[in-house]
Design an enzyme around this catalytic site. Structure first.
Site, PDB file in Angstrom:
ATOM      1  N   HIS A 188     -31.523  33.471  -5.696  1.00  7.08           N
ATOM      2  CA  HIS A 188     -30.064  33.460  -6.264  1.00  7.08           C
ATOM      3  C   HIS A 188     -29.976  32.396  -7.308  1.00  7.08           C
ATOM      4  O   HIS A 188     -30.552  31.195  -7.227  1.00  7.08           O
ATOM      5  CB  HIS A 188     -29.046  33.202  -5.413  1.00  7.08           C
ATOM      6  CG  HIS A 188     -27.682  33.321  -5.830  1.00  7.08           C
ATOM      7  ND1 HIS A 188     -27.057  32.329  -6.524  1.00  7.08           N
ATOM      8  CD2 HIS A 188     -26.954  34.384  -5.601  1.00  7.08           C
ATOM      9  CE1 HIS A 188     -25.878  32.814  -6.652  1.00  7.08           C
ATOM     10  NE2 HIS A 188     -25.687  34.042  -5.943  1.00  7.08           N
ATOM     11  N   LEU A 209     -28.349  23.818   4.191  1.00  9.92           N
ATOM     12  CA  LEU A 209     -27.971  22.728   3.167  1.00  9.92           C
ATOM     13  C   LEU A 209     -26.951  23.215   2.432  1.00  9.92           C
ATOM     14  O   LEU A 209     -27.081  24.285   1.818  1.00  9.92           O
ATOM     15  CB  LEU A 209     -29.237  22.446   2.514  1.00  9.92           C
ATOM     16  CG  LEU A 209     -29.049  21.235   1.575  1.00  9.92           C
ATOM     17  CD1 LEU A 209     -30.484  20.814   1.308  1.00  9.92           C
ATOM     18  CD2 LEU A 209     -28.307  21.389   0.268  1.00  9.92           C
TER      19      LEU A 209
END
Length: 376
Positions: free
Chosen positions: A229, A125
């Protein structure tokens, strides 16, 4: 915005995405031959009759129909780890106890495993920065579940997503830095590119085979185990709302969490609705009988095809549950290759905000582009 299967004409855009996404994005690498093969594999997978999941790889692109530009990409691997091992670390706890000496110590360990072999993986994605607009990230993420709901025989019962782990702006991972210093003297960008290209022989040859006691790792490495992240936190939150959960499995290179869910219990699978389409033109008699829902809501709508799959997002649809009919503008029906009376499937994305139609190019307030950049 239209979601469709990738084609060879999309190669330049995929090459650009591979460059833009950087070393943390292992499912697309900046290698022309690799990308050509990935596109062809996807084309073959959409065209192949399937009764159970195998090595199919489905890659979709998000296209701006006004310009033909590729805005982003998203994908599904039907069954991972069949031709090339899918490695993870599993975080668990061991106890060292001596009753005689009265000593007790509980420590966390990481064991290398292939637990998710044969599972379906959602991946790849990426939303390009110049195409930030309302609901684009949600559509890229959740359209995969619409496709699974329509074609369940193509996918495994368990669906996973490997979330990007913590790394700095230079693309360096604290977890990998420790492994590099002690076991594999390759930089993070190199190992992720090798793994992304399927060249995983170095894992079996060089990575430690025995449990890693986490208290022996550096403080920086310990701190990022199972963490995502910062740019990936909204994507993880979105998947958690869909029912995905972390069960202790983390990535081999950056220690990012892998989350899982049962396919048929995923929110957008379980709550998607099949319907007939009524294409509304200027002179179309509109049926209003019975309860109406969907008016003013933002829906992801897809046709029920495989090779000819199309999906989009709209706040201009009205669902009549008593009739199983979704009323949509005729132009939208044409963009999805749907005729009046054709079969479709939809799922609600969000409540519409007044004054913001789906055609307006505004960014998602409170969910800027960077939050979707490394979604999966």
């Amino acid at each position: 915005m239209i979601i469709r299967p990738v084609s060879h004409a999309d190669l330049p855009a995929l090459q650009q995405i591979a460059v833009e996404s950087g070393p943390g994005f292992t499912s697309l690498i900046d290698d022309r031959d690799f990308l050509v093969g990935k596109i062809q594999s996807s084309i073959d997978s959409f065209a192949r009759p399937v009764s159970e999941p195998g090595q199919e790889s489905y890659l979709f692109v998000l296209e701006d129909p006004a310009t033909g530009e590729v805005m982003g990409t998203t994908g599904i691997e039907a069954a991972v780890g069949l031709s090339s091992p899918l490695y993870h670390y599993h975080k668990s706890r061991v106890v060292h106890h001596s009753r005689e000496l009265g000593l007790y110590r509980s420590v966390d360990v990481l064991n290398m495993c292939n637990h998710y072999t044969g599972c379906t993986e959602i991946c790849t994605l990426y939303l390009r920065p110049q195409f930030r607009r309302a609901h684009a990230g949600k559509l890229l993420s959740r359209v995969r579940f619409l496709f699974m709901a329509q074609h369940p025989q193509r996918f495994a019962d368990t669906v996973i997503a490997e979330m990007r782990g913590v790394s700095n702006e230079a693309g360096e991972s604290p977890f990998w830095d420790w492994l590099r210093a002690h076991f594999v003297d390759l930089d993070f960008a190199t190992v992720t590119q090798l793994a992304g290209a399927g060249d995983k022989g170095f894992i079996a040859e060089l990575m430690p085979k025995y449990p890693l006691y986490t208290n022996l790792l550096s403080d920086a490495a310990q701190a990022v185990i199972g963490r995502v992240h910062p740019d990936t936190r909204p994507a993880l939150a979105m998947l958690e709302r869909e029912g995905f959960r972390h069960q202790g499995y983390v990535d081999l290179f950056d220690a990012g969490p892998t989350v899982e869910a049962q396919r048929d219990r995923i929110h957008s699978v379980a709550n998607s609705v099949t319907c007939r389409i009524q294409a509304i033109g200027r002179d179309t008699p509109v049926l209003h009988a019975g309860q109406e829902t969907g008016q003013g809501r933002v829906l992801a709508v897809a046709n029920t095809l495989c090779e000819g799959f199309r999906a989009t997002v709209t706040d201009q649809a009205t669902y009549l549950p008593d009739h199983g009919v979704l009323q949509v503008p005729a132009a939208l029906a044409r963009s999805l290759n749907l005729h009046d009376g054709g079969q479709a499937r939809f799922v609600e994305l969000a409540a519409a905000r007044s004054g913001h139609g789906t055609g307006q190019h505004r960014s998602e307030h409170a969910t800027p582009f960077r939050e979707y950049q490394y979604a999966l």
